[in-house]
Structure formats: structure tokens, C-alpha cells
Design a protein around this motif. Structure first.
Motif, PDB file in Angstrom:
ATOM      1  N   THR A  91      92.084  53.480  62.504  1.00 19.79           N
ATOM      2  CA  THR A  91      91.417  54.215  62.082  1.00 19.79           C
ATOM      3  C   THR A  91      91.489  53.694  60.434  1.00 19.79           C
ATOM      4  OG1 THR A  91      91.174  55.421  63.484  1.00 19.79           O
ATOM      5  CG2 THR A  91      89.850  55.971  61.707  1.00 19.79           C
ATOM      6  N   ALA A  92      90.140  53.179  60.391  1.00 11.12           N
ATOM      7  CA  ALA A  92      89.628  52.016  58.756  1.00 11.12           C
ATOM      8  C   ALA A  92      88.339  50.981  59.043  1.00 11.12           C
ATOM      9  CB  ALA A  92      90.793  51.210  58.398  1.00 11.12           C
ATOM     10  N   GLU A  93      87.919  51.272  57.789  1.00 13.27           N
ATOM     11  CA  GLU A  93      87.305  50.963  57.552  1.00 13.27           C
ATOM     12  C   GLU A  93      86.909  48.982  57.385  1.00 13.27           C
ATOM     13  OE1 GLU A  93      84.164  51.826  54.367  1.00 13.27           O
ATOM     14  OE2 GLU A  93      82.470  50.369  56.141  1.00 13.27           O
ATOM     15  N   TYR A  94      86.216  48.212  58.108  1.00 15.70           N
ATOM     16  CA  TYR A  94      87.540  46.961  57.980  1.00 15.70           C
ATOM     17  C   TYR A  94      86.635  46.119  56.919  1.00 15.70           C
ATOM     18  CZ  TYR A  94      90.683  47.871  61.054  1.00 15.70           C
ATOM     19  OH  TYR A  94      91.945  48.325  62.390  1.00 15.70           O
ATOM     20  N   PHE A  95      86.721  45.342  57.005  1.00 12.98           N
ATOM     21  CA  PHE A  95      86.216  43.920  55.999  1.00 12.98           C
ATOM     22  C   PHE A  95      86.314  42.530  56.124  1.00 12.98           C
ATOM     23  CE2 PHE A  95      83.876  47.716  52.859  1.00 12.98           C
ATOM     24  CZ  PHE A  95      84.822  48.270  52.863  1.00 12.98           C
ATOM     25  N   CYS A  96      85.259  41.732  56.228  1.00 10.70           N
ATOM     26  CA  CYS A  96      85.534  40.390  55.944  1.00 10.70           C
ATOM     27  C   CYS A  96      85.388  39.449  54.397  1.00 10.70           C
ATOM     28  CB  CYS A  96      84.851  39.849  57.156  1.00 10.70           C
ATOM     29  SG  CYS A  96      82.918  39.605  57.279  1.00 10.70           S
ATOM     30  N   ALA A  97      86.721  38.577  54.770  1.00 17.44           N
ATOM     31  CA  ALA A  97      86.664  38.331  52.892  1.00 17.44           C
ATOM     32  C   ALA A  97      86.507  36.613  53.242  1.00 17.44           C
ATOM     33  CB  ALA A  97      87.421  38.752  52.352  1.00 17.44           C
ATOM     34  N   ALA A  98      86.118  36.421  51.684  1.00 19.76           N
ATOM     35  CA  ALA A  98      86.403  34.444  52.121  1.00 19.76           C
ATOM     36  C   ALA A  98      86.394  33.965  50.653  1.00 19.76           C
ATOM     37  CB  ALA A  98      85.373  34.168  53.037  1.00 19.76           C
ATOM     38  N   TYR A  99      86.862  32.993  50.178  1.00 16.39           N
ATOM     39  CA  TYR A  99      87.614  32.139  49.791  1.00 16.39           C
ATOM     40  C   TYR A  99      88.002  30.574  49.414  1.00 16.39           C
ATOM     41  CZ  TYR A  99      92.280  31.575  49.901  1.00 16.39           C
ATOM     42  OH  TYR A  99      94.159  30.905  50.362  1.00 16.39           O
ATOM     43  N   TYR A 114      90.133  36.720  47.110  1.00 12.89           N
ATOM     44  CA  TYR A 114      88.979  36.505  48.142  1.00 12.89           C
ATOM     45  C   TYR A 114      87.810  36.542  46.753  1.00 12.89           C
ATOM     46  CZ  TYR A 114      91.377  35.924  52.028  1.00 12.89           C
ATOM     47  OH  TYR A 114      92.339  35.732  53.212  1.00 12.89           O
ATOM     48  N   GLU A 115      87.077  35.530  46.828  1.00 12.14           N
ATOM     49  CA  GLU A 115      86.006  35.553  46.103  1.00 12.14           C
ATOM     50  C   GLU A 115      84.908  36.316  47.234  1.00 12.14           C
ATOM     51  OE1 GLU A 115      86.152  31.828  46.328  1.00 12.14           O
ATOM     52  OE2 GLU A 115      84.903  31.903  44.513  1.00 12.14           O
ATOM     53  N   PHE A 116      83.931  37.001  48.249  1.00 12.22           N
ATOM     54  CA  PHE A 116      83.379  37.128  48.580  1.00 12.22           C
ATOM     55  C   PHE A 116      83.850  38.383  49.903  1.00 12.22           C
ATOM     56  CE2 PHE A 116      81.290  33.953  46.594  1.00 12.22           C
ATOM     57  CZ  PHE A 116      81.766  32.875  46.992  1.00 12.22           C
TER      58      PHE A 116
END
Length: 127
Positions: A91-99, A114-116
Motif C-alpha cells: 500500500t502506497a502512492e506509486y510514481f513513475c519517473a524518467a531520466y 530522475y528528471e521527470f
């Protein structure tokens, strides 16, 4: 400004599955290494999974190995996180990220690289 649209979060019972998606219209997507992170209330953001630019290599944190699968479709500018056999501790908030990765062999476990970032999607697993 890079924007991601995350979807697929929700509430499930332990043992269930969810598939998160993270999409962008930015055509530079295939140049980015991608990652998924999560953050539970009162805790620091933690690494979940990462994938190289082409999808040739992936890496997972130990707690999700053999349960979660990261993948990407560069033609659709989308990265996925298939989550099976979910547990309440997921259980959590999930984030995608990119660099922007200069090489297809690179991926990162560290948020600072990660930049974005996506806006996050909530996953709640009940026992």
C-alpha cells in the motif's frame, strides 16, 4: 515540460493484482530509462523497479521480486508495472519517473537521478 499520465491504481484485497500504466506524449520517451517508486504515509519514497531505454534490462527491489513486472512499449510511449500477489505492505502512492540515459545499459535505483515524475497513483491493499 514533460508530463506523464498515470493510471491503474485502486483498492484490492491481498493476493490480488493491479496493472499501473504511465504514458506520455513526448517522443523522447525511448531515450529515457524509466523507474517506478512508491511512498507510504510517513515514509520516504522508495525504489520499486527500473527498466532501461529499450527494455533489455530490468531491476527490482527485493520485496517485489517474482511478484511485480516492469515493462515498456516505446511505440506507445508507455511504461507498465504489473503487480501480482499484492500484500498490505504494498500500500502506497506509486510514481513513475524518467531520466535521459546516454546508454541502453543504464538504469537507476535513486530518485535523485530522475528528471521527470508522474503525478502518482494510489494503491491500497487490504488484508
Amino acid at each position: 515540460q514533460v508530463q506523464f499520465v498515470e493510471s491503474g491504481g485502486g483498492s484490492v484485497q491481498a493476493g490480488g493484482s493491479l496493472r499501473l500504466s504511465c504514458a506520455t506524449s513526448d517522443r523522447a520517451f525511448s531515450n529515457w530509462a524509466m523507474g517506478w517508486f512508491r511512498q507510504a504515509p510517513g515514509k520516504e519514497r522508495e525504489f520499486v523497479a527500473a527498466i532501461t531505454r529499450s527494455g533489455s534490462n530490468v531491476y527490482y527491489t527485493d520485496s517485489v521480486k517474482a511478484r511485480f513486472t516492469i515493462s515498456r512499449d516505446n511505440a506507445k510511449n508507455t511504461v507498465y508495472l504489473q503487480m501480482d500477489r499484492l500484500k498490505p505492505q504494498d500500500t502506497a502512492e506509486y510514481f513513475c519517473a524518467a531520466y535521459e540515459a546516454p546508454s541502453d545499459i543504464l538504469l537507476s535505483l535513486y530518485p535523485i537521478d530522475y528528471e521527470f515524475w508522474g503525478q502518482g497513483t494510489q494503491v491500497t491493499v487490504s488484508s
